[in-house]
Design a protein around this motif. Structure first.
Motif, PDB file in Angstrom:
ATOM      1  N   GLY A   1       0.973  -1.235  -0.079  1.00 60.20           N
ATOM      2  CA  GLY A   1      -0.002  -0.041   0.042  1.00 60.20           C
ATOM      3  C   GLY A   1       0.800   1.284  -0.119  1.00 60.20           C
ATOM      4  N   GLU A   2       0.389   2.115  -0.874  1.00 61.08           N
ATOM      5  CA  GLU A   2       1.148   3.541  -0.748  1.00 61.08           C
ATOM      6  C   GLU A   2       0.133   4.741  -0.740  1.00 61.08           C
ATOM      7  OE1 GLU A   2       4.038   3.720  -3.986  1.00 61.08           O
ATOM      8  OE2 GLU A   2       4.946   1.869  -3.586  1.00 61.08           O
ATOM      9  N   ALA A   3       0.606   5.676   0.076  1.00 63.27           N
ATOM     10  CA  ALA A   3      -0.221   6.850   0.318  1.00 63.27           C
ATOM     11  C   ALA A   3       0.536   8.047   0.543  1.00 63.27           C
ATOM     12  CB  ALA A   3      -1.019   6.622   1.194  1.00 63.27           C
ATOM     13  N   GLU A   4       0.024   9.216   0.198  1.00 61.31           N
ATOM     14  CA  GLU A   4       0.680  10.258   0.854  1.00 61.31           C
ATOM     15  C   GLU A   4      -0.183  11.058   1.857  1.00 61.31           C
ATOM     16  OE1 GLU A   4       1.670  13.792  -2.192  1.00 61.31           O
ATOM     17  OE2 GLU A   4       3.295  12.491  -2.227  1.00 61.31           O
ATOM     18  N   ALA A   5       0.447  11.381   3.182  1.00 63.64           N
ATOM     19  CA  ALA A   5      -0.161  11.721   4.191  1.00 63.64           C
ATOM     20  C   ALA A   5       0.210  13.636   4.028  1.00 63.64           C
ATOM     21  CB  ALA A   5       0.253  11.323   5.494  1.00 63.64           C
ATOM     22  N   ALA A   6      -0.886  14.344   4.391  1.00 63.80           N
ATOM     23  CA  ALA A   6      -0.498  15.849   4.353  1.00 63.80           C
ATOM     24  C   ALA A   6      -0.015  16.447   2.870  1.00 63.80           C
ATOM     25  CB  ALA A   6       0.168  16.222   5.447  1.00 63.80           C
ATOM     26  N   GLY A   7      -0.265  15.568   1.890  1.00 61.20           N
ATOM     27  CA  GLY A   7      -0.149  16.117   0.712  1.00 61.20           C
ATOM     28  C   GLY A   7       1.843  15.993   0.350  1.00 61.20           C
TER      29      GLY A   7
END
Length: 128
Positions: free
Chosen positions: A50-56
């Motif tokens: 899983g990959e994401a970007e927190a706070a942009g």
């Protein structure tokens, strides 16, 4: 007759355990660092990354086992009981042993090197 049924069930259980999928597991990783262990998945699960970007701007990674019907979907991570979405994460699945690759070998030695450098700088500043 009961003995044959028990043997067939035992053989089936042995085959199921022997063919369980092994995946890398990392609860939460930041940037390129995701400290992994190996985990055996349950029936009906696949490996995922899983990959994401927190706070942009903060890259977040996670790995492990996931139920097949949740694969290749985006889910939201919220704060506590609120409806505030912190980040959306896409979990991509694969179905062979250790297919959700561990971090590259060059990612892990960087942390000890940084800690050693920082400690050396602190020691020099105290000595002076």
């Amino acid at each position: 007759m009961n003995g044959i049924i028990i043997r067939v069930c035992a053989a089936g259980l042995f085959i199921a355990v022997a063919h369980a999928l092994t995946c890398y597991k990392c609860d939460v990783g930041f940037g390129s660092l995701c400290l992994t262990t190996e985990k055996m998945c349950a029936a009906g699960e696949q490996c995922f990354s899983g990959e994401a970007e927190a706070a942009g701007f903060l890259p977040i990674k996670t790995k492990g086992c996931l139920k097949t019907d949740l694969c290749n979907k985006t889910s939201e991570s919220t704060v506590g009981d609120s409806n505030v979405t912190v980040y959306k994460i896409l979990k991509t699945c694969c179905s062979t042993d250790l297919c959700n690759a561990a971090p590259g070998a060059n990612a892990l030695p960087l942390l000890p090197l940084l800690l050693a450098s920082f400690t050396s700088l602190c020691m020099v500043s105290v000595a002076v």
